[in-house]
Design a protein around this motif. Structure first.
Motif, short mmCIF file in Angstrom:
data_model
loop_
_atom_site.label_atom_id
_atom_site.label_comp_id
_atom_site.label_asym_id
_atom_site.label_seq_id
_atom_site.Cartn_x
_atom_site.Cartn_y
_atom_site.Cartn_z
N UNK A 1 9.60 -12.30 1.44
CA UNK A 1 9.61 -11.22 0.72
C UNK A 1 8.15 -10.09 0.43
N UNK A 2 7.34 -11.09 -0.11
CA UNK A 2 5.42 -10.61 -0.43
C UNK A 2 5.60 -9.54 0.74
N UNK A 3 5.43 -9.99 1.99
CA UNK A 3 5.26 -9.02 2.85
C UNK A 3 5.51 -7.42 2.98
N UNK A 4 6.82 -7.92 2.77
CA UNK A 4 7.27 -6.13 2.43
C UNK A 4 6.51 -5.56 1.76
N UNK A 5 6.20 -5.92 0.32
CA UNK A 5 5.38 -4.55 0.15
C UNK A 5 3.75 -4.09 0.74
N UNK A 6 3.30 -5.42 1.46
CA UNK A 6 2.39 -5.27 2.20
C UNK A 6 2.32 -4.58 3.10
N UNK A 7 3.68 -4.12 3.74
CA UNK A 7 3.62 -3.52 5.43
C UNK A 7 4.11 -2.21 4.72
N UNK A 8 4.83 -2.02 4.09
CA UNK A 8 5.24 -0.45 3.20
C UNK A 8 3.51 -0.01 2.76
N UNK A 9 2.43 -0.56 2.03
CA UNK A 9 1.41 0.06 1.62
C UNK A 9 0.78 -0.25 2.92
N UNK A 10 0.78 -0.99 4.39
CA UNK A 10 -0.54 -0.50 5.55
C UNK A 10 -0.06 0.51 5.84
#
Length: 91
Positions: A1-10
């Motif tokens: 689940x921690x990769x979803x915010x990173x994906x949105x930021x990118x």
């Protein structure tokens, strides 16, 4: 689940780059077509515009002389001007 915010930021900066590229490409096309639509490259159009400018400058000189003549002449309408100023002050 921690990769979803990173994906949105990118995704946000990447989408911004695409939007900026699309906006700048559209302006270049509009500038080129606007020159073609106005048709000011033709010498006849330029001559017509120059004649219109000369006519407007002559009218401007005439009006300037008329205004200066009105300012320098003793005005019989000065009483009306005072009345108008008084009406404005009352309102």
């Amino acid at each position: 689940m921690s990769w979803i915010p990173l994906l949105l930021l990118a995704a946000c900066p990447i989408m911004m780059l695409f939007c900026m590229k699309g906006m700048s490409g559209g302006k270049k096309e509009k500038c080129n077509t606007s020159k073609a639509k106005t048709g000011l490259e033709k010498p006849n159009d330029v001559q017509t515009l120059e004649m219109q400018v000369a006519e407007l400058m002559a009218k401007n000189e005439e009006l300037t002389k008329s205004v200066q003549a009105l300012k320098s002449s003793p005005s019989h309408n000065s009483g009306q001007v005072i009345e108008l100023k008084q009406k404005r002050e009352i309102s």
